[in-house]
Design an enzyme around this catalytic site. Structure first.
Site, PDB file in Angstrom:
ATOM      1  N   CYS A 256       0.822  -1.223   0.000  1.00 44.92           N
ATOM      2  CA  CYS A 256       0.000   0.000   0.000  1.00 44.92           C
ATOM      3  C   CYS A 256       0.853   1.269   0.000  1.00 44.92           C
ATOM      4  O   CYS A 256       0.342   2.352  -0.294  1.00 44.92           O
ATOM      5  CB  CYS A 256      -0.926   0.015   1.213  1.00 44.92           C
ATOM      6  SG  CYS A 256      -2.043  -1.385   1.266  1.00 44.92           S
TER       7      CYS A 256
ATOM      8  N   HIS B 152      -2.934   7.172   3.924  1.00 43.26           N
ATOM      9  CA  HIS B 152      -3.450   5.920   3.376  1.00 43.26           C
ATOM     10  C   HIS B 152      -4.804   5.626   4.035  1.00 43.26           C
ATOM     11  O   HIS B 152      -5.014   5.929   5.213  1.00 43.26           O
ATOM     12  CB  HIS B 152      -2.458   4.794   3.657  1.00 43.26           C
ATOM     13  CG  HIS B 152      -2.903   3.478   3.130  1.00 43.26           C
ATOM     14  ND1 HIS B 152      -3.338   3.312   1.837  1.00 43.26           N
ATOM     15  CD2 HIS B 152      -3.004   2.254   3.722  1.00 43.26           C
ATOM     16  CE1 HIS B 152      -3.674   2.065   1.649  1.00 43.26           C
ATOM     17  NE2 HIS B 152      -3.489   1.394   2.775  1.00 43.26           N
TER      18      HIS B 152
ATOM     19  N   ASN C 132      -9.979   0.184   1.148  1.00 41.84           N
ATOM     20  CA  ASN C 132      -8.526   0.254   0.983  1.00 41.84           C
ATOM     21  C   ASN C 132      -8.161  -0.195  -0.434  1.00 41.84           C
ATOM     22  O   ASN C 132      -8.294  -1.372  -0.765  1.00 41.84           O
ATOM     23  CB  ASN C 132      -7.866  -0.658   2.031  1.00 41.84           C
ATOM     24  CG  ASN C 132      -6.351  -0.671   1.948  1.00 41.84           C
ATOM     25  OD1 ASN C 132      -5.761  -0.094   1.044  1.00 41.84           O
ATOM     26  ND2 ASN C 132      -5.724  -1.339   2.905  1.00 41.84           N
TER      27      ASN C 132
HETATM   28  C1  LIG Z   1      -9.248  -5.672  10.648  1.00 42.57           C
HETATM   29  C2  LIG Z   1      -9.829  -4.645  11.595  1.00 42.57           C
HETATM   30  C3  LIG Z   1     -10.915  -3.842  10.889  1.00 42.57           C
HETATM   31  C4  LIG Z   1     -10.469  -5.384  12.767  1.00 42.57           C
HETATM   32  O1  LIG Z   1     -10.982  -4.451  13.690  1.00 42.57           O
HETATM   33  P1  LIG Z   1     -10.879  -4.769  15.269  1.00 42.57           P
HETATM   34  O2  LIG Z   1     -11.626  -3.736  15.981  1.00 42.57           O
HETATM   35  O3  LIG Z   1      -9.412  -4.927  15.579  1.00 42.57           O
HETATM   36  O4  LIG Z   1     -11.663  -6.125  15.373  1.00 42.57           O
HETATM   37  P2  LIG Z   1     -11.190  -7.488  16.060  1.00 42.57           P
HETATM   38  O5  LIG Z   1     -10.062  -8.086  15.293  1.00 42.57           O
HETATM   39  O6  LIG Z   1     -10.976  -7.177  17.482  1.00 42.57           O
HETATM   40  O7  LIG Z   1     -12.479  -8.392  15.869  1.00 42.57           O
HETATM   41  C5  LIG Z   1     -13.616  -8.153  16.631  1.00 42.57           C
HETATM   42  C6  LIG Z   1     -14.660  -9.236  16.381  1.00 42.57           C
HETATM   43  O8  LIG Z   1     -15.301  -8.997  15.095  1.00 42.57           O
HETATM   44  C7  LIG Z   1     -15.314 -10.193  14.335  1.00 42.57           C
HETATM   45  N1  LIG Z   1     -15.238  -9.840  12.920  1.00 42.57           N
HETATM   46  C8  LIG Z   1     -14.136  -9.744  12.141  1.00 42.57           C
HETATM   47  N2  LIG Z   1     -14.497  -9.373  10.899  1.00 42.57           N
HETATM   48  C9  LIG Z   1     -15.848  -9.240  10.903  1.00 42.57           C
HETATM   49  C10 LIG Z   1     -16.770  -8.874   9.909  1.00 42.57           C
HETATM   50  N3  LIG Z   1     -16.432  -8.557   8.653  1.00 42.57           N
HETATM   51  N4  LIG Z   1     -18.081  -8.827  10.281  1.00 42.57           N
HETATM   52  C11 LIG Z   1     -18.479  -9.114  11.516  1.00 42.57           C
HETATM   53  N5  LIG Z   1     -17.624  -9.477  12.499  1.00 42.57           N
HETATM   54  C12 LIG Z   1     -16.309  -9.530  12.186  1.00 42.57           C
HETATM   55  C13 LIG Z   1     -14.121 -10.972  14.824  1.00 42.57           C
HETATM   56  O9  LIG Z   1     -14.312 -12.342  14.569  1.00 42.57           O
HETATM   57  C14 LIG Z   1     -14.101 -10.640  16.304  1.00 42.57           C
HETATM   58  O10 LIG Z   1     -15.030 -11.481  16.926  1.00 42.57           O
HETATM   59  P3  LIG Z   1     -14.777 -12.049  18.432  1.00 42.57           P
HETATM   60  O11 LIG Z   1     -14.651 -10.825  19.302  1.00 42.57           O
HETATM   61  O12 LIG Z   1     -15.984 -12.864  18.702  1.00 42.57           O
HETATM   62  O13 LIG Z   1     -13.487 -12.822  18.336  1.00 42.57           O
HETATM   63  C15 LIG Z   1      -8.728  -3.683  12.100  1.00 42.57           C
HETATM   64  O14 LIG Z   1      -7.871  -4.345  12.994  1.00 42.57           O
HETATM   65  C16 LIG Z   1      -7.895  -3.105  10.985  1.00 42.57           C
HETATM   66  O15 LIG Z   1      -8.375  -2.317  10.194  1.00 42.57           O
HETATM   67  N6  LIG Z   1      -6.605  -3.442  10.920  1.00 42.57           N
HETATM   68  C17 LIG Z   1      -5.691  -2.973   9.884  1.00 42.57           C
HETATM   69  C18 LIG Z   1      -6.169  -3.299   8.497  1.00 42.57           C
HETATM   70  C19 LIG Z   1      -5.082  -3.744   7.606  1.00 42.57           C
HETATM   71  O16 LIG Z   1      -4.204  -4.437   7.980  1.00 42.57           O
HETATM   72  N7  LIG Z   1      -5.139  -3.355   6.349  1.00 42.57           N
HETATM   73  C20 LIG Z   1      -4.186  -3.784   5.394  1.00 42.57           C
HETATM   74  C21 LIG Z   1      -2.896  -3.092   5.521  1.00 42.57           C
HETATM   75  S1  LIG Z   1      -2.707  -1.724   4.473  1.00 42.57           S
END
Ligand SMILES: CC(C)(COP(=O)(O)OP(=O)(O)OC[C@H]1O[C@@H](n2cnc3c(N)ncnc32)[C@H](O)[C@@H]1OP(=O)(O)O)[C@@H](O)C(=O)NCCC(=O)NCCS
Length: 356
Positions: free
Chosen positions: A110, A248, A278
């Site tokens: 990215c 980004h 993204n």
């Molecule tokens: C991925 C991301 C959105 C997750 O958000 P978060 O607040 O950290 O969420 P968590 O990982 O704590 O997951 C929370 C819960 O939602 C659930 N969940 C994950 N994706 C889901 C979806 N699409 N819909 C519903 N629930 C979802 C998980 O299973 C988890 O459930 P649990 O609590 O029962 O285990 C966030 O961490 C993020 O944006 N990270 C960076 C993104 C990235 O790497 N981008 C690429 C690099 S450029």
């Protein structure tokens, strides 16, 4: 010698995939996706990334009123090229008629566009090249596994491009900082794509983006903040003097955390993640183009760019805009028409994901 941005353009494929539509095939909801990421919808491409790149490039060239034959170099930042050989940049060169330009693809995930902008600026400053096209173009939806709801909902396709021209005025990218924390490379990967895999044993259907969302979240905010502070210190520009930050767009909460650490009020932060998700290396040139089109970049504006991605790469750049924020011309280049909805384009991938 400096490298001024004299043209800009974007190409977003027409098929829109909303959160509600994803919720018909994946166990998720608009409420979860929007509250955790800021995304409402994204685009799904019916064409290869080089075609998106070519349209964005033609729009950028028209904005600069430049003949493609005058280009010395085409740099295409992408981690989803049409083919590895030839490069997507070569396909783009053919499509736009940049017959006198050298070409190469650049993969820094990215952060790719920022890397490309920095390389192009250095090439112009070195004096060997006068006019360079830098493009970010991606078809990330091609990689997604629709059983992995935590990754599948975050990405979209698109392309953005800028034209750089040699200038004696102190404008363009005044400083950049590019890093890579490869010790954490495993936090974001696309396995089963490349010669490390056993070609005759590998099930290529396993090829999909995998990441540790929380780990990347934490490193992204810290990395972009440090790189941003580096370029501000290097140029002697204070945070208050930044007119617009174009970060980004991976997650609205990452953008907000960075904005808070950098002391940027909301109105100084460019956000378009709600419409596109993204789009990897396409994100910054698309957001920059939209910032110009909506009048948020003004003559002589100071613009801070910040990005992170696979590698884990990270970076920031400080831009000083020139006199002109209006396009000199417009291109009538368009993508071939698309008669499929986003879900129809993705149907084979969704079917294979569910079956796999
Ligand atoms: C991925 C991301 C959105 C997750 O958000 P978060 O607040 O950290 O969420 P968590 O990982 O704590 O997951 C929370 C819960 O939602 C659930 N969940 C994950 N994706 C889901 C979806 N699409 N819909 C519903 N629930 C979802 C998980 O299973 C988890 O459930 P649990 O609590 O029962 O285990 C966030 O961490 C993020 O944006 N990270 C960076 C993104 C990235 O790497 N981008 C690429 C690099 S450029």
């Amino acid at each position: 010698m400096y490298a001024e941005i004299t043209g800009w353009g974007k190409c977003m494929p027409p098929s829109i995939l909303t959160n509600d539509q994803i919720a018909t095939v994946v166990d998720t909801s608009d409420e979860w996706i929007h509250s955790r990421s800021g995304i409402r919808e994204r685009r799904v491409s019916h064409v290869a990334p080089s075609q998106l790149a070519a349209i964005a490039a033609q729009r950028a060239l028209a904005a600069a009123r430049m003949d493609p034959k005058d280009l010395d170099m085409v740099i295409l930042a992408t981690c989803s090229p049409d083919t590895l050989i030839p490069s997507a940049a070569a396909a783009c060169q053919l499509a736009i008629g940049a017959t006198n330009a050298g070409v190469f693809d650049l993969n820094a995930g990215c952060t790719g566009f920022l890397y490309g902008l920095s390389v192009a600026t250095s090439m112009i400053k070195a004096g060997d090249h006068k006019r360079i096209l830098v493009i970010g173009a991606e078809r990330i939806t091609w990689y997604l596994n629709w059983r992995h709801r935590e990754t599948a909902v975050l990405f979209g396709d698109g392309a953005g491009a800028v034209v750089l021209e040699a200038s004696e005025n102190p404008v363009g990218l005044l400083a950049s900082k590019l890093t890579c924390d490869s010790g954490a490379a495993e936090a974001l990967k696309l396995p089963y794509f490349g010669t490390a895999a056993d070609r005759f044993q590998t099930d290529y259907r396993q090829m999909t983006i995998q990441f540790d969302g929380r780990e990347i979240f934490r490193r992204a905010v810290k990395g972009m903040q440090e790189a941003s502070e580096y370029v501000l210190n290097k140029t002697g520009v204070s945070k208050e003097q930044v007119d617009l930050m174009v970060p980004h767009q991976a997650n609205i909460r990452i953008i907000e955390a960075l904005g808070k650490f950098m002391g940027m009020p909301e109105e100084k932060v460019m956000v378009n993640i709600g419409s596109y998700g993204n789009t990897s290396a396409a994100t910054i040139p698309v957001a920059l183009t939209e910032a110009l089109e909506s009048g948020r970049v003004k003559p002589h504006s100071t613009v801070l760019l910040a990005a992170f991605g696979a590698g884990l790469t990270c970076g920031a750049g400080l831009l000083r805009w020139g006199d002109r924020v209006q396009a000199l011309g417009q291109s009538d280049a368009e993508l071939p028409p698309c008669d499929q909805s986003a879900l129809e384009i993705l149907a084979p991938a969704i079917k294979a994901s569910v079956a796999g």
